[in-house]
Design a protein around this motif. Structure first.
Motif, PDB file in Angstrom:
ATOM      1  N   THR A  41       0.836  -1.192   0.000  1.00  0.00           N
ATOM      2  CA  THR A  41       0.000   0.000   0.000  1.00  0.00           C
ATOM      3  C   THR A  41       0.877   1.252   0.000  1.00  0.00           C
ATOM      4  OG1 THR A  41      -1.665  -1.220   1.234  1.00  0.00           O
ATOM      5  CG2 THR A  41      -1.860   1.174   1.248  1.00  0.00           C
ATOM      6  N   ASN A  43       0.536   5.873  -0.979  1.00  0.00           N
ATOM      7  CA  ASN A  43      -0.337   7.042  -1.059  1.00  0.00           C
ATOM      8  C   ASN A  43      -1.329   7.105   0.109  1.00  0.00           C
ATOM      9  OD1 ASN A  43      -0.238   6.338  -4.457  1.00  0.00           O
ATOM     10  ND2 ASN A  43       0.770   8.132  -3.612  1.00  0.00           N
ATOM     11  N   GLY A  45      -2.413   4.913   2.059  1.00  0.00           N
ATOM     12  CA  GLY A  45      -3.391   3.831   2.109  1.00  0.00           C
ATOM     13  C   GLY A  45      -4.423   3.833   1.005  1.00  0.00           C
ATOM     14  N   ASN A  46      -4.283   4.728   0.032  1.00  0.00           N
ATOM     15  CA  ASN A  46      -5.283   4.860  -1.027  1.00  0.00           C
ATOM     16  C   ASN A  46      -4.979   4.023  -2.269  1.00  0.00           C
ATOM     17  OD1 ASN A  46      -7.709   6.195  -1.862  1.00  0.00           O
ATOM     18  ND2 ASN A  46      -6.452   7.346  -3.310  1.00  0.00           N
ATOM     19  N   THR A  47      -3.752   3.503  -2.396  1.00  0.00           N
ATOM     20  CA  THR A  47      -3.344   2.806  -3.616  1.00  0.00           C
ATOM     21  C   THR A  47      -2.572   1.545  -3.262  1.00  0.00           C
ATOM     22  OG1 THR A  47      -3.162   4.924  -4.767  1.00  0.00           O
ATOM     23  CG2 THR A  47      -2.005   3.057  -5.753  1.00  0.00           C
ATOM     24  N   GLU A  48      -2.833   0.476  -3.991  1.00  0.00           N
ATOM     25  CA  GLU A  48      -2.044  -0.754  -3.863  1.00  0.00           C
ATOM     26  C   GLU A  48      -1.092  -0.790  -5.059  1.00  0.00           C
ATOM     27  OE1 GLU A  48      -1.128  -4.301  -1.690  1.00  0.00           O
ATOM     28  OE2 GLU A  48      -2.274  -2.505  -1.216  1.00  0.00           O
TER      29      GLU A  48
END
Length: 174
Positions: A41, A43, A45-48
């Motif tokens: 993860t 950004n 927690g916004n992007t994987e």
């Protein structure tokens, strides 16, 4: 629509197999977001991020370039009468249209015979990266026009060989 090839005494039917990392490993990399690859993860927690999915090889004095290839659909049955390779660099195809497509490959080395060919059905969320020198058929979109993001090489030197496949291979269905 092009005429469908007739099955002749000299053509050899080619089996189509699902594209997987293990089966495709002798020819290059499968590019896909899956739990089988390193991911983490980012950004806040916004992007994987699915990390380092393909070994991009620009070759001597080359540089990596991005292009979009728009593939016209191919009708089945389809005769595989030629193959190409890029001896200096890798070449990656990442589908942008979300549609399945076919990948025909043969090992790097001498010009392939029909017995050397393998055919994979790639899902619309799987890309491929051909290792330098791996024989492959040009883009084989199915059913509809499809766009692909292509990571390729620009630079000096001859980087595309084409050979005829005789007798041809015949892809009957997926």
């Amino acid at each position: 629509m092009p005429p469908r090839p007739a099955m002749s005494d000299t053509a050899r039917a080619l089996a189509v197999e699902p594209l997987s990392r293990a089966a495709f490993a002798p020819f290059g990399d499968v590019i896909e977001a899956s739990d089988a690859v390193r991911h983490f993860t980012i950004n806040a927690g916004n992007t994987e991020r699915y990390h380092d999915l393909a070994q991009v090889e620009p070759g001597p004095e080359g540089r990596a370039i991005l292009s979009i290839f728009r593939g016209q659909p191919r009708a089945l049955p389809f005769a595989v009468t030629m193959m190409e390779r890029h001896p200096l660099a890798s070449q990656a195809f990442i589908p942008m249209s979300g549609k399945p497509y076919l990948v025909v490959v043969a090992p790097a080395g001498a010009a392939p015979a029909v017995a050397d060919l393998r055919v994979f059905l790639a899902r619309g969320d799987q890309g491929v990266n051909y290792a330098p020198g791996v024989w492959h058929h040009p883009l084989l979109a199915l059913d509809t026009v499809c766009d692909f993001l292509v990571v390729d090489r620009a630079g000096p030197g001859h980087n595309c060989d084409e050979v005829a496949v005789a007798p041809p291979g015949l892809i009957l269905s997926v």
